[in-house]
Design a protein around this motif. Structure first.
Motif, PDB file in Angstrom:
ATOM      1  N   TYR A 134       0.838  -1.204   0.000  1.00  0.00           N
ATOM      2  CA  TYR A 134       0.000   0.000   0.000  1.00  0.00           C
ATOM      3  C   TYR A 134       0.872   1.252   0.000  1.00  0.00           C
ATOM      4  O   TYR A 134       0.690   2.153  -0.825  1.00  0.00           O
ATOM      5  CB  TYR A 134      -0.917  -0.004   1.226  1.00  0.00           C
ATOM      6  CG  TYR A 134      -1.579   1.324   1.487  1.00  0.00           C
ATOM      7  CD1 TYR A 134      -2.585   1.797   0.651  1.00  0.00           C
ATOM      8  CD2 TYR A 134      -1.183   2.117   2.571  1.00  0.00           C
ATOM      9  CE1 TYR A 134      -3.190   3.029   0.893  1.00  0.00           C
ATOM     10  CE2 TYR A 134      -1.777   3.339   2.817  1.00  0.00           C
ATOM     11  CZ  TYR A 134      -2.784   3.794   1.974  1.00  0.00           C
ATOM     12  OH  TYR A 134      -3.369   5.017   2.207  1.00  0.00           O
ATOM     13  N   GLY A 135       1.834   1.313   0.925  1.00  0.00           N
ATOM     14  CA  GLY A 135       2.722   2.469   1.001  1.00  0.00           C
ATOM     15  C   GLY A 135       3.536   2.659  -0.266  1.00  0.00           C
ATOM     16  O   GLY A 135       3.744   3.785  -0.732  1.00  0.00           O
ATOM     17  N   LYS A 136       3.991   1.552  -0.850  1.00  0.00           N
ATOM     18  CA  LYS A 136       4.764   1.634  -2.095  1.00  0.00           C
ATOM     19  C   LYS A 136       3.922   2.184  -3.237  1.00  0.00           C
ATOM     20  O   LYS A 136       4.392   2.992  -4.045  1.00  0.00           O
ATOM     21  CB  LYS A 136       5.313   0.250  -2.462  1.00  0.00           C
ATOM     22  CG  LYS A 136       6.386  -0.258  -1.506  1.00  0.00           C
ATOM     23  CD  LYS A 136       6.777  -1.712  -1.818  1.00  0.00           C
ATOM     24  CE  LYS A 136       7.769  -2.240  -0.805  1.00  0.00           C
ATOM     25  NZ  LYS A 136       8.102  -3.671  -1.036  1.00  0.00           N
ATOM     26  N   SER A 137       2.663   1.747  -3.304  1.00  0.00           N
ATOM     27  CA  SER A 137       1.791   2.230  -4.381  1.00  0.00           C
ATOM     28  C   SER A 137       1.471   3.711  -4.205  1.00  0.00           C
ATOM     29  O   SER A 137       1.412   4.460  -5.186  1.00  0.00           O
ATOM     30  CB  SER A 137       0.496   1.405  -4.430  1.00  0.00           C
ATOM     31  OG  SER A 137      -0.331   1.640  -3.314  1.00  0.00           O
ATOM     32  N   LYS A 138       1.294   4.149  -2.956  1.00  0.00           N
ATOM     33  CA  LYS A 138       1.014   5.566  -2.700  1.00  0.00           C
ATOM     34  C   LYS A 138       2.228   6.430  -3.009  1.00  0.00           C
ATOM     35  O   LYS A 138       2.101   7.545  -3.544  1.00  0.00           O
ATOM     36  CB  LYS A 138       0.577   5.755  -1.248  1.00  0.00           C
ATOM     37  CG  LYS A 138      -0.781   5.155  -0.920  1.00  0.00           C
ATOM     38  CD  LYS A 138      -1.922   5.847  -1.647  1.00  0.00           C
ATOM     39  CE  LYS A 138      -2.226   7.204  -1.082  1.00  0.00           C
ATOM     40  NZ  LYS A 138      -3.406   7.826  -1.732  1.00  0.00           N
TER      41      LYS A 138
END
Length: 293
Positions: A134-138
């Motif tokens: 999730y953090g990587k995609s954001k």
């Protein structure tokens, strides 16, 4: 596009059916000079560039507040492609169309772009290092915006809750009345953020007509563990009992999460004419129904 007129600022809110979008909707009546439009993924799919372009062609816009996101942190570990499709590729398409039609993009990001290894509040200039999908995609979405579009505000926030939708606050209120014991982790420290406060801040950016583009942190003041947050929710309620809450040092989740993700708001406070409440005070206001529902 003609210059932005103070009395007719045209604003699109994507993800308008989510909790932040609904909190912005509540404010609509207080800002008659803003022409606000709200879309859900059914109305406007940000992963479909043709769909976005058609919407912009038919609707002249000054600002886009992007609340559309894939936010299921756990599920993102199982289906990262879906998270990237919305949080990265969809944001890229939106930024490209905003550039073409001269619209300022206000994009909502997350504290989860950081790894949590720090023990002092993160500033905007700290190097991101997300530890879950999730953090990587954001973060990828943030990078696309910075590469493509000059006129943008990226707002990193944390632990959003409100009277709308599914969130930790509403879950605790619900489960505290139906379950004997609730086990809540103490292993993560961050800041609960009332989405109503964030909504007001976003509108404040637009009303200020600021051109100080870039990344800004916004959360309520102070810090908490998830257990402390739950304890406060239950404590200020007349109907619930804090004795039903139990601490857990380790709580298994599929996604690794930052152990410390408090955000520093000094840059935000210096740049914008705004005040930020302590998270406990803001929670109490929501609990006492001081916000419109």
């Amino acid at each position: 596009m003609s210059p932005k007129e103070e009395n007719n600022i045209r604003v699109l809110v994507t993800g308008g059916d989510g909790q932040l979008g609904k909190c912005i909707k509540v404010l609509e009546k207080d800002y008659p000079t803003l022409n606000l439009s709200f879309t859900s993924s059914k109305d406007l799919d940000i992963t479909n560039k043709k769909n976005i372009a058609e919407f912009f062609k038919n609707n002249s816009l000054d600002y886009v507040i992007n609340c559309a996101a894939y936010t299921n942190v756990e599920q993102a570990e199982k289906e990262p492609d879906k998270a990237y499709l919305v949080n990265a590729e969809g944001v890229k398409k939106l930024a490209e169309i905003c550039k073409k039609y001269d619209a300022t993009l206000i994009h909502i990001s997350t504290d989860y772009v950081f790894d949590g290894y720090k023990n002092t509040p993160y500033i905007e200039e700290d190097v991101p290092n997300p530890i879950n999908e999730y953090g990587k995609s954001k973060l990828k979405g943030e990078q696309y915006i910075q590469d493509i579009l000059g006129e943008h505000f990226i707002i990193r926030t944390s632990w959003l809750y409100s009277q709308f939708g599914k969130n930790f606050y509403k879950t605790i209120l619900q489960k505290s009345t139906t379950e004997e014991k609730l086990t809540i982790t103490t292993s993560e420290t961050g800041t609960p953020t009332n989405a109503n406060d964030l909504a007001k801040f976003i509108i404040n950016i637009i009303k200020s007509a600021s051109s100080k583009y870039g990344i800004y942190n916004y959360s309520n003041l102070g810090e908490s563990t998830w257990y402390s947050f739950a304890y406060e929710i239950v404590r200020i309620s007349d109907k619930l009992d804090t004795r039903n809450l139990e601490k857990a040092d380790n709580y298994f989740t599929l996604a690794e999460r930052p152990t410390y993700s408090v955000l520093n708001k000094e840059k935000t406070l210096k740049t914008f004419p705004t005040s930020i409440e302590n998270w406990k005070n803001s929670l109490s206001k929501l609990q006492n129904k001081m916000y419109d529902e």
